[in-house]
Design a protein around this motif. Structure first.
Motif, PDB file in Angstrom:
ATOM      1  N   ARG A   2       0.832  -1.203   0.000  1.00  0.00           N
ATOM      2  CA  ARG A   2       0.000   0.000   0.000  1.00  0.00           C
ATOM      3  C   ARG A   2       0.868   1.256   0.000  1.00  0.00           C
ATOM      4  NH1 ARG A   2      -3.415  -0.001   4.885  1.00  0.00           N
ATOM      5  NH2 ARG A   2      -1.552   0.745   5.872  1.00  0.00           N
ATOM      6  N   ASP A   3       1.911   1.270   0.835  1.00  0.00           N
ATOM      7  CA  ASP A   3       2.808   2.426   0.877  1.00  0.00           C
ATOM      8  C   ASP A   3       3.514   2.623  -0.463  1.00  0.00           C
ATOM      9  OD1 ASP A   3       2.212   2.853   3.580  1.00  0.00           O
ATOM     10  OD2 ASP A   3       3.877   1.581   4.246  1.00  0.00           O
ATOM     11  N   ALA A   4       3.934   1.516  -1.060  1.00  0.00           N
ATOM     12  CA  ALA A   4       4.638   1.604  -2.339  1.00  0.00           C
ATOM     13  C   ALA A   4       3.717   2.141  -3.429  1.00  0.00           C
ATOM     14  CB  ALA A   4       5.184   0.234  -2.728  1.00  0.00           C
ATOM     15  N   VAL A   5       2.487   1.634  -3.485  1.00  0.00           N
ATOM     16  CA  VAL A   5       1.524   2.112  -4.495  1.00  0.00           C
ATOM     17  C   VAL A   5       1.184   3.578  -4.227  1.00  0.00           C
ATOM     18  CG1 VAL A   5      -0.823   1.843  -5.385  1.00  0.00           C
ATOM     19  CG2 VAL A   5       0.606  -0.160  -5.016  1.00  0.00           C
ATOM     20  N   GLN A   6       1.075   3.923  -2.965  1.00  0.00           N
ATOM     21  CA  GLN A   6       0.768   5.310  -2.601  1.00  0.00           C
ATOM     22  C   GLN A   6       1.880   6.252  -3.054  1.00  0.00           C
ATOM     23  OE1 GLN A   6      -0.169   5.638   1.533  1.00  0.00           O
ATOM     24  NE2 GLN A   6      -0.356   7.843   1.480  1.00  0.00           N
ATOM     25  N   SER A   7       3.093   5.766  -3.140  1.00  0.00           N
ATOM     26  CA  SER A   7       4.210   6.612  -3.548  1.00  0.00           C
ATOM     27  C   SER A   7       4.260   6.857  -5.055  1.00  0.00           C
ATOM     28  CB  SER A   7       5.536   5.996  -3.090  1.00  0.00           C
ATOM     29  OG  SER A   7       5.851   4.853  -3.877  1.00  0.00           O
ATOM     30  N   LEU A   8       3.458   6.125  -5.818  1.00  0.00           N
ATOM     31  CA  LEU A   8       3.430   6.310  -7.280  1.00  0.00           C
ATOM     32  C   LEU A   8       2.791   7.648  -7.634  1.00  0.00           C
ATOM     33  CD1 LEU A   8       2.190   2.789  -8.453  1.00  0.00           C
ATOM     34  CD2 LEU A   8       4.488   3.745  -8.755  1.00  0.00           C
ATOM     35  N   PRO A   9       3.163   8.216  -8.785  1.00  0.00           N
ATOM     36  CA  PRO A   9       2.468   9.422  -9.260  1.00  0.00           C
ATOM     37  C   PRO A   9       0.998   9.106  -9.545  1.00  0.00           C
ATOM     38  CG  PRO A   9       4.426   8.955 -10.594  1.00  0.00           C
ATOM     39  CD  PRO A   9       4.252   7.807  -9.660  1.00  0.00           C
ATOM     40  N   ASP A  10       0.144  10.109  -9.457  1.00  0.00           N
ATOM     41  CA  ASP A  10      -1.299   9.913  -9.638  1.00  0.00           C
ATOM     42  C   ASP A  10      -1.643   9.175 -10.928  1.00  0.00           C
ATOM     43  OD1 ASP A  10      -2.101  11.005  -7.271  1.00  0.00           O
ATOM     44  OD2 ASP A  10      -2.558  12.975  -8.115  1.00  0.00           O
ATOM     45  N   LEU A  31      -0.179   6.947 -12.518  1.00  0.00           N
ATOM     46  CA  LEU A  31       0.096   5.517 -12.449  1.00  0.00           C
ATOM     47  C   LEU A  31      -0.701   4.833 -11.341  1.00  0.00           C
ATOM     48  CD1 LEU A  31       3.993   5.609 -12.790  1.00  0.00           C
ATOM     49  CD2 LEU A  31       2.290   5.368 -14.604  1.00  0.00           C
ATOM     50  N   ARG A  32      -0.883   5.534 -10.244  1.00  0.00           N
ATOM     51  CA  ARG A  32      -1.510   4.948  -9.055  1.00  0.00           C
ATOM     52  C   ARG A  32      -2.919   4.448  -9.327  1.00  0.00           C
ATOM     53  NH1 ARG A  32      -2.163   9.248  -5.281  1.00  0.00           N
ATOM     54  NH2 ARG A  32       0.084   9.342  -5.319  1.00  0.00           N
ATOM     55  N   MET A  33      -3.748   5.253  -9.963  1.00  0.00           N
ATOM     56  CA  MET A  33      -5.137   4.865 -10.164  1.00  0.00           C
ATOM     57  C   MET A  33      -5.246   3.652 -11.089  1.00  0.00           C
ATOM     58  SD  MET A  33      -8.177   5.269  -9.203  1.00  0.00           S
ATOM     59  CE  MET A  33      -8.486   6.859  -8.527  1.00  0.00           C
ATOM     60  N   ALA A  34      -4.411   3.591 -12.101  1.00  0.00           N
ATOM     61  CA  ALA A  34      -4.434   2.429 -12.997  1.00  0.00           C
ATOM     62  C   ALA A  34      -4.083   1.151 -12.227  1.00  0.00           C
ATOM     63  CB  ALA A  34      -3.465   2.633 -14.161  1.00  0.00           C
ATOM     64  N   VAL A  35      -3.087   1.225 -11.350  1.00  0.00           N
ATOM     65  CA  VAL A  35      -2.699   0.063 -10.549  1.00  0.00           C
ATOM     66  C   VAL A  35      -3.814  -0.320  -9.583  1.00  0.00           C
ATOM     67  CG1 VAL A  35      -1.100  -0.736  -8.746  1.00  0.00           C
ATOM     68  CG2 VAL A  35      -0.230   0.489 -10.740  1.00  0.00           C
ATOM     69  N   MET A  36      -4.399   0.655  -8.918  1.00  0.00           N
ATOM     70  CA  MET A  36      -5.464   0.378  -7.960  1.00  0.00           C
ATOM     71  C   MET A  36      -6.639  -0.322  -8.626  1.00  0.00           C
ATOM     72  SD  MET A  36      -5.250   3.912  -5.712  1.00  0.00           S
ATOM     73  CE  MET A  36      -6.952   3.837  -5.250  1.00  0.00           C
ATOM     74  N   LEU A  37      -7.035   0.173  -9.788  1.00  0.00           N
ATOM     75  CA  LEU A  37      -8.202  -0.403 -10.462  1.00  0.00           C
ATOM     76  C   LEU A  37      -7.901  -1.754 -11.110  1.00  0.00           C
ATOM     77  CD1 LEU A  37      -9.734   2.788 -12.091  1.00  0.00           C
ATOM     78  CD2 LEU A  37     -10.522   1.581 -10.053  1.00  0.00           C
ATOM     79  N   ARG A  62       0.658   1.052 -20.752  1.00  0.00           N
ATOM     80  CA  ARG A  62       1.940   1.730 -20.529  1.00  0.00           C
ATOM     81  C   ARG A  62       2.050   2.199 -19.076  1.00  0.00           C
ATOM     82  NH1 ARG A  62       7.074   2.007 -22.470  1.00  0.00           N
ATOM     83  NH2 ARG A  62       8.008   3.670 -21.274  1.00  0.00           N
ATOM     84  N   ASP A  63       0.972   2.742 -18.529  1.00  0.00           N
ATOM     85  CA  ASP A  63       0.972   3.173 -17.125  1.00  0.00           C
ATOM     86  C   ASP A  63       1.243   1.989 -16.201  1.00  0.00           C
ATOM     87  OD1 ASP A  63       0.438   5.765 -17.908  1.00  0.00           O
ATOM     88  OD2 ASP A  63      -1.673   5.728 -17.289  1.00  0.00           O
ATOM     89  N   LEU A  64       0.626   0.854 -16.479  1.00  0.00           N
ATOM     90  CA  LEU A  64       0.842  -0.337 -15.652  1.00  0.00           C
ATOM     91  C   LEU A  64       2.284  -0.830 -15.773  1.00  0.00           C
ATOM     92  CD1 LEU A  64      -2.500  -2.217 -16.372  1.00  0.00           C
ATOM     93  CD2 LEU A  64      -1.828  -1.124 -14.214  1.00  0.00           C
ATOM     94  N   TYR A  65       2.833  -0.775 -16.962  1.00  0.00           N
ATOM     95  CA  TYR A  65       4.227  -1.165 -17.175  1.00  0.00           C
ATOM     96  C   TYR A  65       5.154  -0.231 -16.393  1.00  0.00           C
ATOM     97  CZ  TYR A  65       8.670  -2.012 -19.489  1.00  0.00           C
ATOM     98  OH  TYR A  65       9.985  -2.301 -19.737  1.00  0.00           O
ATOM     99  N   ASP A  66       4.922   1.072 -16.513  1.00  0.00           N
ATOM    100  CA  ASP A  66       5.747   2.049 -15.796  1.00  0.00           C
ATOM    101  C   ASP A  66       5.627   1.867 -14.283  1.00  0.00           C
ATOM    102  OD1 ASP A  66       6.518   3.101 -18.229  1.00  0.00           O
ATOM    103  OD2 ASP A  66       5.215   4.883 -18.088  1.00  0.00           O
ATOM    104  N   ALA A  67       4.414   1.598 -13.819  1.00  0.00           N
ATOM    105  CA  ALA A  67       4.198   1.400 -12.381  1.00  0.00           C
ATOM    106  C   ALA A  67       4.962   0.171 -11.891  1.00  0.00           C
ATOM    107  CB  ALA A  67       2.706   1.268 -12.089  1.00  0.00           C
ATOM    108  N   ARG A  68       4.888  -0.915 -12.655  1.00  0.00           N
ATOM    109  CA  ARG A  68       5.617  -2.129 -12.259  1.00  0.00           C
ATOM    110  C   ARG A  68       7.120  -1.859 -12.220  1.00  0.00           C
ATOM    111  NH1 ARG A  68       2.302  -4.630 -16.288  1.00  0.00           N
ATOM    112  NH2 ARG A  68       0.385  -5.308 -15.286  1.00  0.00           N
ATOM    113  N   ALA A  69       7.619  -1.109 -13.198  1.00  0.00           N
ATOM    114  CA  ALA A  69       9.048  -0.788 -13.233  1.00  0.00           C
ATOM    115  C   ALA A  69       9.446   0.038 -12.008  1.00  0.00           C
ATOM    116  CB  ALA A  69       9.380  -0.028 -14.521  1.00  0.00           C
TER     117      ALA A  69
END
Length: 180
Positions: free
Chosen positions: A123-131, A133-139, A163-170
């Motif tokens: 949760r902390d890691a996802v919260q640290s993502l830029p907006d 990227l974050r919403m795409a990962v959450m959903l 692309r957002d999901l790829y960037d978030a995973r990276a």
């Protein structure tokens, strides 16, 4: 004001007594959506914010918003998760601003644990993502919505969401390395 709205606001009177009015199709639909999704939505929000009361508040607020927009919503589950995700994101932003404000005050009694290996959560890691990227990962990852639905809810193309999901995973991979 539509006929359904009038039916919601005006009770029936028969023989001088107020009697129960028949339920409208909209009310039945909302009740069915509530039964099907509220528990999962509240649980999801609770996991994101770490507080069961706040998680239930966010899920309830999303349903209240759904009632206002029920005529325009095609996919209620996706819409509810997006609305709740936005409420969670606003909560995280507020908490971030509060933390900055408290930091400026300089409370000497608070100690900060700088060893994130013992306290970091997904949760902390996802919260640290830029907006963006974050919403795409959450959903996609946490609400288990398909990429096409996430794209529709965020107003992006499927390629942009991928692309957002790829960037978030990276971004998350080095942060979460070794976290269980």
């Amino acid at each position: 004001m539509t006929t359904a709205t009038i039916a919601l606001d005006v009770p029936r009177v028969w023989g001088g007594r107020i009697v129960a009015r028949p339920q409208t199709a909209t009310e039945d639909a909302v009740r069915e959506i509530y039964r099907a999704h509220y528990g999962m939505l509240a649980g999801w929000a609770t996991k994101l914010v770490g507080d069961p009361d706040l998680g239930h508040d966010f899920a309830t607020e999303a349903f209240v918003k759904l009632l206002r927009h029920i005529d325009t919503v095609n996919e209620p589950r996706a819409w509810l998760f997006t609305a709740t995700g936005n409420l969670v994101r606003d909560h995280w932003r507020k908490r971030g601003r509060e933390a900055i404000a408290y930091g400026k005050v300089g409370d000497e009694t608070t100690t900060v644990d700088t060893d994130h290996s013992t306290t970091l959560t997904v949760r902390d890691a996802v919260q640290s993502l830029p907006d963006r990227l974050r919403m795409a990962v959450m959903l996609h990852s946490f609400a288990d919505l398909p990429v096409a639905t996430v794209a529709e809810q965020l107003g992006k193309s499927q390629g942009a969401v991928k692309r957002d999901l790829y960037d978030a995973r990276a971004r998350l991979a080095p942060i979460l390395e070794g976290v269980r």
